[in-house]
Each structure stands twice: as C-alpha cells, then as structure tokens.
Scaffold this active site. Structure first.
Site, mmCIF file in Angstrom:
data_model
loop_
_atom_site.group_PDB
_atom_site.id
_atom_site.type_symbol
_atom_site.label_atom_id
_atom_site.label_comp_id
_atom_site.label_asym_id
_atom_site.label_seq_id
_atom_site.Cartn_x
_atom_site.Cartn_y
_atom_site.Cartn_z
ATOM 1 N N ASP A 197 47.357 15.439 -21.741
ATOM 2 C CA ASP A 197 46.633 14.442 -22.530
ATOM 3 C C ASP A 197 45.129 14.644 -22.345
ATOM 4 O O ASP A 197 44.361 14.704 -23.312
ATOM 5 C CB ASP A 197 47.067 13.040 -22.083
ATOM 6 C CG ASP A 197 46.404 11.947 -22.889
ATOM 7 O OD1 ASP A 197 46.291 12.103 -24.117
ATOM 8 O OD2 ASP A 197 45.991 10.942 -22.286
ATOM 9 N N TYR A 249 54.064 9.211 -17.595
ATOM 10 C CA TYR A 249 54.168 8.365 -18.793
ATOM 11 C C TYR A 249 55.484 7.595 -18.823
ATOM 12 O O TYR A 249 55.558 6.522 -19.405
ATOM 13 C CB TYR A 249 54.084 9.226 -20.060
ATOM 14 C CG TYR A 249 52.683 9.411 -20.596
ATOM 15 C CD1 TYR A 249 51.692 9.981 -19.815
ATOM 16 C CD2 TYR A 249 52.370 9.028 -21.902
ATOM 17 C CE1 TYR A 249 50.420 10.167 -20.313
ATOM 18 C CE2 TYR A 249 51.095 9.215 -22.407
ATOM 19 C CZ TYR A 249 50.128 9.778 -21.615
ATOM 20 O OH TYR A 249 48.872 9.957 -22.116
ATOM 21 N N LYS A 299 48.579 20.026 -10.122
ATOM 22 C CA LYS A 299 47.798 19.869 -8.895
ATOM 23 C C LYS A 299 48.741 20.023 -7.705
ATOM 24 O O LYS A 299 49.074 19.051 -7.011
ATOM 25 C CB LYS A 299 47.028 18.539 -8.884
ATOM 26 C CG LYS A 299 45.631 18.735 -9.495
ATOM 27 C CD LYS A 299 44.743 17.542 -9.418
ATOM 28 C CE LYS A 299 44.230 17.241 -8.030
ATOM 29 N NZ LYS A 299 43.184 18.188 -7.567
ATOM 30 N N ASP A 332 42.002 20.050 -12.221
ATOM 31 C CA ASP A 332 40.565 19.740 -12.209
ATOM 32 C C ASP A 332 39.745 20.998 -12.477
ATOM 33 O O ASP A 332 38.787 20.985 -13.258
ATOM 34 C CB ASP A 332 40.154 19.056 -10.885
ATOM 35 C CG ASP A 332 40.610 19.816 -9.644
ATOM 36 O OD1 ASP A 332 41.455 20.724 -9.761
ATOM 37 O OD2 ASP A 332 40.104 19.506 -8.539
ATOM 38 N N ASP A 389 42.278 16.720 -25.041
ATOM 39 C CA ASP A 389 41.094 16.070 -25.615
ATOM 40 C C ASP A 389 39.853 16.897 -25.313
ATOM 41 O O ASP A 389 38.962 17.053 -26.153
ATOM 42 C CB ASP A 389 40.898 14.661 -25.021
ATOM 43 C CG ASP A 389 41.446 13.574 -25.938
ATOM 44 O OD1 ASP A 389 42.387 13.873 -26.692
ATOM 45 O OD2 ASP A 389 40.928 12.445 -25.892
HETATM 46 C C1 IPM Z 1 47.724 11.344 -27.463
HETATM 47 C C2 IPM Z 1 47.334 9.905 -27.299
HETATM 48 C C3 IPM Z 1 48.556 9.132 -26.829
HETATM 49 C C4 IPM Z 1 48.917 9.635 -25.455
HETATM 50 C C5 IPM Z 1 48.417 7.606 -26.868
HETATM 51 C C6 IPM Z 1 48.001 7.096 -28.210
HETATM 52 C C7 IPM Z 1 49.702 6.950 -26.425
HETATM 53 O O1 IPM Z 1 46.249 9.786 -26.447
HETATM 54 O O2 IPM Z 1 48.650 11.624 -28.251
HETATM 55 O O3 IPM Z 1 47.105 12.199 -26.837
HETATM 56 O O4 IPM Z 1 48.350 9.179 -24.447
HETATM 57 O O5 IPM Z 1 49.791 10.485 -25.379
HETATM 58 MG MG MG Z 2 45.400 11.660 -25.850
#
Ligand code: IPM
Ligand code: MG
Length: 387
Positions: free
Chosen positions: A268, A160, A211, A244, A272
């Site tokens: 990230d 990032y 990884k 993975d 999710d």
């Molecule tokens: C998160 C989001 C952010 C990230 C974006 C909005 C920059 O997806 O907080 O998980 O990628 O970190």
């Molecule tokens: Mg995210």
C-alpha cells in the site's frame, strides 16, 4: 514507444483466460469515481461498436453511495454480482461525508470485502512514466524518464485482515488497539508465483520486500520467496530488500527496480510512493487478480490507484486516464484482448504527448482539458488509430 503493453503482459499457466462471456460489473463509487467511469463507459462503447467486443455492463453501488442507499457499503446482492461477473471495474470509494461512520460500514469496507470475498490476492500496480510526463515528476527528469516498474502487492492477507484485531478497554481503563500481521506459506507462495511469472515476461528481475530484520512474518516471507526462487524460478534474478530501504531506494534511484513483490501494508505504502514518481496518481491503473480456475480464468477487479479525490469531485477536473488504463488492463488480462489494450494505451500516450492535460498533469504550453474533454480526445484518437 512506451505503453503498458509488454511490461504488463502476464500469462499464467494457461495463456487463454478469455471466454466468450464478457460480463462487466461497473462500480463507479464515490467522489470522482462516477466522472472518470463515465469516460470509461464511452470507451467501452467505442470498442463494442467498432470491434464487436460484446461487453455486457451493469452498474451497481459501492462505498459511501451504497451506504446512503442501503446502509452498507456493499450489499450481498452486489457482492454476488461481482462474483458472477467476468470482471469488475471500480472507480473510487470514500469521502469526508462518511469519515465518522462506524468502522464496520465505512466506504473502504466495501472495497476490502470485494477483495477478500473474490480472493483477489495479487494486486498489480504498474508505475510507468509516460515520456511526455517525465517532467511532471517531483524527481529529476533523468531519474524517472523511461521508468517502468511493477509492484505486486499481496491483497487479501497480512495486517489488513489478520486477527485478533479491534480496540479493547483494559482493566485500568486504558484502551488498546490491536492488529495482527500474519502470513502463511501458501499465501506467500501464490503471490510470489504471480510476481516471478511477471518477472519472466519482463526483465527477469524480482525484488522481494519485507522487514525480516524485525518481523517473523518477514522472515517467513523471505525464506518462502527464496525457496521458490531456488526451486521453480532459478532463471529469475531474485533479491531481497527491507521495506524502509525500498521506500528510500524508490526515490533515490527508482530505475534499479523492475518487479517488486511485497505484503499488503508495505505494498500500500510503496505503491503510493512509486505512483508519485510518475508525476500524478491520476495516471496509474491497477489490476487485482485471483487464482486461475481450471479453464485458466481468474476473478479480477480493475481500479485506478487514485482515491475519490473529494476536493475536486463533481467539477470535471478529474483525470480519467488511470481508470481508462485500468480498463485496458481488463481487456488484456480478463479478455485476452491484447490488441485492443495496446490500442487504448497508445491512444492515451498520444493524447498526452500532444499536450492535452487535465489539471493534475498540466504543464506550460499544454492545453488544459476537462474530464469529458479528455474522453473526447481519447475517442478521437481511437477513431484515428483504429480506423
Ligand atoms: C489502496 C487504498 C485502499 C487500501 C483503501 C482505500 C482501503 O489505499 O487501494 O491502496 O488501503 O488498500
Ligand atoms: Mg493505498
């Protein structure tokens, strides 16, 4: 009853992070951010009236709305206020309106600058399945019922922020996009320590994810985490997994995990994935913490894991619970108000258990409520529980 209480309890070296000062900077942001934050403000008001918490709140802009007004997703002045605050509460940033802006002023840059300049290296993302919502998961109920995992995502390093980065044009006219995955020993150690400490407060199990089979930064990550385990955290059961495989295991048998620690990008993705196990992104809070200062106080930003959800923004459909539970994490971690945090977690649990649902978690036989009606129900429940 299951709540966010025990499993997110996290005391650093110094158990007392709280001071008397409780300055909260509120950055509602874009999309559904302002709607869900309105409910959070009502709840903070309740605690102020009923528990004399002495919160001082101030509102500022972040993301697309800040760009519209100031030409930047985060002004220096707002950045200074964030640094001076005892905690920052953020709603969400971004939306199609700003998708074509130059990269440097995209709404997301505002959030990334907050994380970087506040040095919030440890992002705590609990994935907790409310009993009443186990059936809302896309996985079989028995796989997720009682699920309670904590993903600790490194937040200020890795691909990032690594350099070199950019898009360049080669002599032959072809273009090349570059990002750099980079981690140092200290960056790995400090986030791993947070994860080990959390594991100790939970079931003493930590899974470190990278990884190492293809990336040198992953090899270093694995070695450093193992070293820390061997020296400072022998009591914690440490395992390692490739990212993975971890993604696959999260949907195959999520309950094998307790605390997971991983880098910025894998965190990230995996958070999710873990989030959806709980049935809805609309339920998940997060805390981003910096290093403890001499007094044990950490810079901190709290935000729901969901984004700005432009498709439902402004319609009163958004689920305010993720943002409310983020506020609960703030009470717990920044203000050492565990009792109040428990109360808020319990109110959220009870309201959902009674069948009160926003669209994202709606189920047959339940009552569909709007964003503000969900806020009403939480306040009523707080009155009942906190009387
Ligand atoms: C998160 C989001 C952010 C990230 C974006 C909005 C920059 O997806 O907080 O998980 O990628 O970190
Ligand atoms: Mg995210």
């Amino acid at each position: 009853m299951m709540g966010l209480s025990q499993q997110t309890q996290f005391h650093s070296e110094s158990p007392h992070m709280a001071t008397n000062s409780k300055k909260i900077l509120i950055l509602a942001g874009d999309g559904i951010g302002p709607e869900v934050m309105t409910q959070v403000k009502r709840v903070l008001g309740w605690f102020d009236r009923r528990r004399n918490t002495g919160f001082e709140t101030e509102d500022e802009l972040v993301g697309g709305c800040a760009y519209d007004k100031h030409g930047t997703p985060l002004t220096d002045q707002t950045m200074e206020k964030a640094l001076a605050a005892d905690a920052v509460l953020l709603g969400a940033v971004g939306g199609p309106k700003w998708d074509n802006l130059d990269f440097s002023v995209k709404p997301e840059r505002g959030l990334l600058r907050l994380r970087k300049d506040m040095a919030l290296f440890a992002n705590l993302r609990p994935a907790l399945v409310f009993d009443a919502l186990a059936e809302a998961s896309s996985l079989k109920t028995e796989l997720v019922k009682g699920l309670d995992i904590m993903i600790v995502r490194e937040l200020t390093g890795g691909v990032y922020f690594g350099s070199p980065r950019g898009i360049e044009t080669l002599p032959n006219g072809e273009r090349r996009g570059i990002n750099t995955q980079v981690y140092t020993t200290s960056e790995i150690q400090r986030v791993a320590r947070v994860a080990f400490e959390l594991a100790r407060k939970r079931s003493n199990k930590l899974c470190s994810v990278e990884k190492a089979n293809v990336m040198e930064s992953g090899v270093l990550w694995r070695e450093e985490v193992q070293k820390l385990g061997d020296t400072e955290y022998k009591d914690v059961q440490l395992s390692h997994m490739y990212a993975d495989n971890c993604a696959m295991q999260l949907v195959r048998q999520p309950k094998q995990f307790d605390v997971i620690v991983t880098d910025n990008l894998f965190g990230d993705l995996l958070s999710d994935c873990a989030a959806m196990l709980t049935g809805s992104l609309g339920m998940l809070p997060s805390a981003s913490l910096g290093a403890a200062d001499a007094g044990g106080k950490r810079k901190a930003l709290y935000e729901p894991v969901h984004g700005s959800a432009p498709d439902i923004a402004g319609q009163g459909k958004a689920n305010p619970l993720a943002c409310l539970l983020s506020a609960s994490m703030m009470l717990r971690y920044s203000f050492d108000m565990g009792e109040e945090a428990d109360l808020l977690d319990k109110a959220a649990n009870n309201v959902v258990a009674r069948g009160c649902r926003t669209g994202d978690i709606m189920a047959p036989g339940c009552t569909l409520v709007s964003t503000s009606q969900m806020g009403d129900e939480i306040l009523k429940e707080l009155d009942r529980l906190g009387a």
